[in-house]
Design an enzyme around this catalytic site. Structure first.
Site, PDB file in Angstrom:
ATOM      1  N   GLN A  42     -11.151  -4.512   8.688  1.00  0.00           N
ATOM      2  CA  GLN A  42     -10.807  -3.101   8.786  1.00  0.00           C
ATOM      3  C   GLN A  42     -12.050  -2.232   8.978  1.00  0.00           C
ATOM      4  OE1 GLN A  42      -8.798  -2.585   5.015  1.00  0.00           O
ATOM      5  NE2 GLN A  42     -10.457  -3.608   3.956  1.00  0.00           N
ATOM      6  N   HIS A  71      -3.758   5.263 -10.356  1.00  0.00           N
ATOM      7  CA  HIS A  71      -4.022   3.968 -10.989  1.00  0.00           C
ATOM      8  C   HIS A  71      -3.471   3.888 -12.410  1.00  0.00           C
ATOM      9  CE1 HIS A  71      -6.945   3.810  -7.611  1.00  0.00           C
ATOM     10  NE2 HIS A  71      -6.457   2.594  -7.564  1.00  0.00           N
ATOM     11  N   ASP A  95     -11.091  -2.188  -5.047  1.00  0.00           N
ATOM     12  CA  ASP A  95     -11.966  -1.088  -5.471  1.00  0.00           C
ATOM     13  C   ASP A  95     -12.238  -1.111  -6.976  1.00  0.00           C
ATOM     14  OD1 ASP A  95      -9.543  -0.083  -6.545  1.00  0.00           O
ATOM     15  OD2 ASP A  95      -9.198   1.155  -4.768  1.00  0.00           O
ATOM     16  N   ASP A 148      -7.045 -14.688   1.004  1.00  0.00           N
ATOM     17  CA  ASP A 148      -5.700 -14.211   1.302  1.00  0.00           C
ATOM     18  C   ASP A 148      -4.801 -14.443   0.085  1.00  0.00           C
ATOM     19  OD1 ASP A 148      -2.804 -14.656   2.287  1.00  0.00           O
ATOM     20  OD2 ASP A 148      -3.774 -13.748   4.029  1.00  0.00           O
ATOM     21  N   ASP A 170      -1.229  -4.191  -5.413  1.00  0.00           N
ATOM     22  CA  ASP A 170      -1.814  -2.937  -4.923  1.00  0.00           C
ATOM     23  C   ASP A 170      -2.308  -3.138  -3.485  1.00  0.00           C
ATOM     24  OD1 ASP A 170      -2.686  -0.336  -4.947  1.00  0.00           O
ATOM     25  OD2 ASP A 170      -4.569  -0.763  -5.970  1.00  0.00           O
TER      26      ASP A 170
END
Length: 313
Positions: A42, A71, A95, A148, A170
């Site tokens: 990405q 969150h 993150d 993955d 998420d």
């Protein structure tokens, strides 16, 4: 007023139309670029204006101003309603913000975090993101798997040992076929096999305001497996109303539950999150589950998005 030709150029791009508009505006203001690059998976842009913002493929992932709202809502209802929280699995969430919230529970012994993009892990371990996530990835209870999620699940099921009390999904929004496969009946069958007795799965289920068909399709997908599923949402200023689904193979009731750790943005009675407006409930009957044989979630995503943009034509 946007011209129709402009809208046509924007639609094929992954991400939300309004995120694209906001990002273009911010870039014209010449913000401080904290990171800009392309990983294997990405395009990544992290910038600082009055807040710190991360964009993946031009879609806003978080703003430091209100990421805590999202969150805390993602993590604490499921964690608070699960009496045993020994082992937790986070799918996505590279993150480190969901991880930060999970680690508030002293009875959590281990957290496995599965993230596809190694660049996200690198950013999460570096300033300024590490300061925002409380250096959660450095906690000794945490094991990070850069791979993955489907391969991770298959490997864990083959090993046949560890089960999780809470699983937190998420993932990015199901804006294309590839991402839609992470919200299928078949995927949740694998996830469900890793749940400990009484364990709960919580899924970020997109905007209840802009993507109601996506929200309810995820609900029906979980229900199609025989899972008891409860729906809730919160208002996140950067995103608007945002929805979540909690599922378990055992019945559960949000009534009477309160956050059992510090949660700055949640109500004292978690049951209030589960009171959905009538106009949202009306859309529950009009959509179907998502499966590999009938991959419809990304179609719902773009149908809802086009409906949202129709007033601009």
């Amino acid at each position: 007023m946007q011209k129709r030709s402009t809208i046509r150029r924007i639609r094929p791009v992954r991400g939300d139309y309004w995120d694209l508009i906001t990002l273009r505006f911010l870039m014209k203001e010449k913000p401080k670029i904290l990171y800009r690059g392309k990983s294997r998976f990405q395009n990544i842009v992290m910038l600082e204006t009055k807040d710190i913002r991360l964009y993946l493929d031009k879609q806003l992932q978080f703003s430091s101003v209100d990421e805590r709202v999202y969150h805390e809502a993602l993590v604490h209802p499921a964690m608070s309603m699960t009496p045993i929280r020994r082992n937790v699995l986070i799918l996505g969430g590279g993150d480190g913000f969901a991880l930060r919230e999970v680690l508030k529970y002293k009875d959590v012994r281990s957290v496995d975090l599965v993230e596809l993009d190694p660049k996200m892990i690198e950013l999460a371990k570096s300033k300024p993101v590490s300061e925002l996530n409380g250096r959660s990835l450095a906690d000794e209870r945490v094991q990070v798997y850069v791979m993955d999620a489907r391969k991770y699940l298959a490997g864990r099921l083959k090993a046949g040992s560890k089960r999780y009390n809470v699983i937190i999904q998420d993932f990015p929004d199901p804006a294309d076929k590839t991402l839609s496969k992470l919200y299928t009946k078949e995927f949740y069958q694998q996830v469900g096999r890793l749940l400990a007795p009484g364990g709960k799965l919580v899924v970020q289920a997109n905007s209840t305001e802009d993507k109601p068909s996506v929200y309810w399709s995820i609900y029906h997908t979980l229900r199609s497996l025989g899972m008891h599923t409860r729906s809730y949402y919160v208002y996140v200023p950067s995103f608007g109303d945002w929805g979540f689904q909690i599922a378990s193979y055992r019945k559960f009731d949000p009534k009477g539950h309160r956050p059992v750790v510090e949660a700055r943005t949640l109500p004292s009675r978690l049951s209030t999150l589960f009171k959905l407006p009538k106009e949202l409930l009306q859309g529950r009957r009009t959509v179907q589950p998502n499966s590999l044989k009938n991959l419809r979630l990304f179609q719902y995503f773009h149908r809802d998005q086009n409906d949202d943009l129709s007033h601009l034509k």
